[in-house]
Design a protein around this motif. Structure first.
Motif, short mmCIF file in Angstrom:
data_model
loop_
_atom_site.label_atom_id
_atom_site.label_comp_id
_atom_site.label_asym_id
_atom_site.label_seq_id
_atom_site.Cartn_x
_atom_site.Cartn_y
_atom_site.Cartn_z
N LYS A 178 -17.37 31.79 -13.39
CA LYS A 178 -16.70 30.69 -12.69
C LYS A 178 -17.65 29.99 -11.71
N GLY A 182 -10.58 27.69 -9.56
CA GLY A 182 -9.70 28.79 -9.16
C GLY A 182 -10.15 29.49 -7.90
N GLY A 183 -10.66 28.72 -6.94
CA GLY A 183 -11.09 29.32 -5.67
C GLY A 183 -12.58 29.36 -5.49
N ASP A 184 -13.34 29.21 -6.56
CA ASP A 184 -14.79 29.05 -6.48
C ASP A 184 -15.06 27.55 -6.37
N LEU A 185 -15.63 27.12 -5.25
CA LEU A 185 -15.69 25.69 -4.94
C LEU A 185 -17.12 25.18 -4.90
N ASP A 202 -13.06 22.76 -8.03
CA ASP A 202 -12.37 23.99 -7.64
C ASP A 202 -12.07 24.79 -8.90
N GLY A 226 -16.43 36.59 -12.20
CA GLY A 226 -16.67 35.57 -11.19
C GLY A 226 -17.97 34.82 -11.39
#
Lengths: 288, 92
Positions: free
Chosen positions: A150, A172-175, A170, A147
């Motif tokens: 990312k 994959g969910g890390d914004l 975005d 993570g």
């Protein structure tokens, strides 16, 4: 791997084992530049390609290894993550992650191959750093991009968008969101057991949001989130934490640290707010 | 849906969403409102925070790549195609 698509101003492409989306006002050329940047970050930092720069670093016998700017930035992020979380977010505990069975790309609901302990040690984040154009870490210590990679990637993309009126990244969910116009953007927090459901909605003008949990990259015998204090899959009574922070790296670190801190300590790890979902399904909003 | 998910759903129906009020005060003091314009599902225009208080860097601020928070401007007009659609955060 599907081809990149540009729809309604959003460029989507496969990266980091997930789908990345980038949108911004103005000339869309920057979206393609960001795609190139993030694909380079992925190629350099993936631990699932023996030829990646990270994998080569992880087997290099030297204590000081010449590295690209991306890998150096990542090494700095590893040290920051350990320092900011008091050691809870430890990117050097890769042997334990692999021993838990997370040895390859894992789709939600998938079952990993049985893991086996590999050489290495944990808790070595304090010995990781950058010296000039090289990365320093004790030989044998292997780094896991996970993570942190990312979150860092979202920050790198954000640096290319600073002059835009409105933008969002975005990973994959890390914004990361922002823009000179200060527009408000809604950010929905997915249910840890059903990503199609929403448990809360945040509204941000600028900043980062990251979510960490134990229910998606999970299998019968455990999940991917290791508690470095025990060396085992985390079991803290929390299923998922979403953290708000100024940067993607900080959000990622806060989310993981809050989850590992457990019910009593999670809120203290979320100084800019967040959402905690307990293992019994209870949703707690922290400062938002 | 798995049996576990069903149990969770049932629990949710019975359990009111719990607010963690303890940290709201501390969060407000350290500048969180300037970062998070508003919360939850309330209308955006009703919960935008004033921009008079500059954000204070948090203790885990990252020197390189750090990003100051922006000033919310409810009157700002931008391309709706890039701002209107909600984003979703999920376990990464």
């Amino acid at each position: 791997v599907s081809a990149p698509t540009l729809t309604d101003g959003v460029l989507r492409f496969a990266c980091f084992g997930t789908t990345v989306g980038v949108r911004a006002t103005g000339d869309p050329g920057v979206l393609h530049a960001i795609r190139g940047l993030l694909e380079e970050v992925h190629q350099r930092l993936t631990r699932f390609d023996a030829d990646s720069e990270l994998c080569r670093l992880n087997v290099d016998p030297r204590a000081l290894v010449p590295a690209s700017p991306v890998l150096r930035r990542f090494a700095g992020a590893v040290a920051h993550a350990g320092r900011a979380s008091g050691g809870l977010v430890d990117a050097t505990c890769l042997p334990l992650v692999e021993a838990a069975g997370y040895t390859g790309h894992l789709e939600p609901g998938g079952t990993p191959a049985p893991g086996r302990p590999l050489p290495g040690r944990t808790g070595a984040w304090a010995d990781v750093g950058v010296e000039g154009a090289a990365v320093r870490r004790p030989p044998g210590v292997r780094l896991d991009s996970g993570g942190i990679g990312k979150g860092l990637a979202a920050d790198l993309a954000a640096e290319l968008l600073a002059d835009r009126d409105a933008w969002a990244v975005d990973c994959g969910g890390d914004l990361r969101v922002g823009g000179r116009a200060g527009a408000i953007r809604a950010i929905e927090v997915a249910d840890p057991w059903d990503a199609g459901d929403i448990v809360a909605t945040l509204r941000l003008t600028a900043g980062a949001v990251a979510t960490s949990g134990t229910t998606r990259r999970a299998w019968a015998a455990g999940h991917h989130l290791i508690d470095p204090r025990t060396g085992r899959c985390a079991d803290t009574g929390i299923a998922q934490v979403t953290a708000v922070a100024p940067t993607g790296l900080q959000a990622e670190v806060r989310a993981k640290a809050a989850l590992l801190a457990g019910r009593a300590g999670a809120a203290r790890r979320l100084p800019d707010g967040g959402v905690v979902v307990l293992a019994d399904g209870t949703v707690q909003r922290v400062g938002v | 849906m798995s049996s576990r998910a069903e149990r969770v759903r049932a629990l949710r129906r019975r359990t009111a969403t719990a607010a963690v009020a303890l940290f709201v005060g501390a969060w407000a003091v350290i500048g969180g409102p300037a970062l998070v314009a508003a919360a939850t599902k309330a209308p955006a225009t009703a919960v935008v925070q004033p921009a008079a208080t500059p954000a204070t860097p948090s203790s885990d601020a990252v020197p390189a790549g750090g990003d100051a928070t922006s000033v919310p401007d409810p009157s700002a007009s931008v391309d709706q195609g890039t701002t209107a659609a909600p984003l979703t955060t999920s376990q990464s």
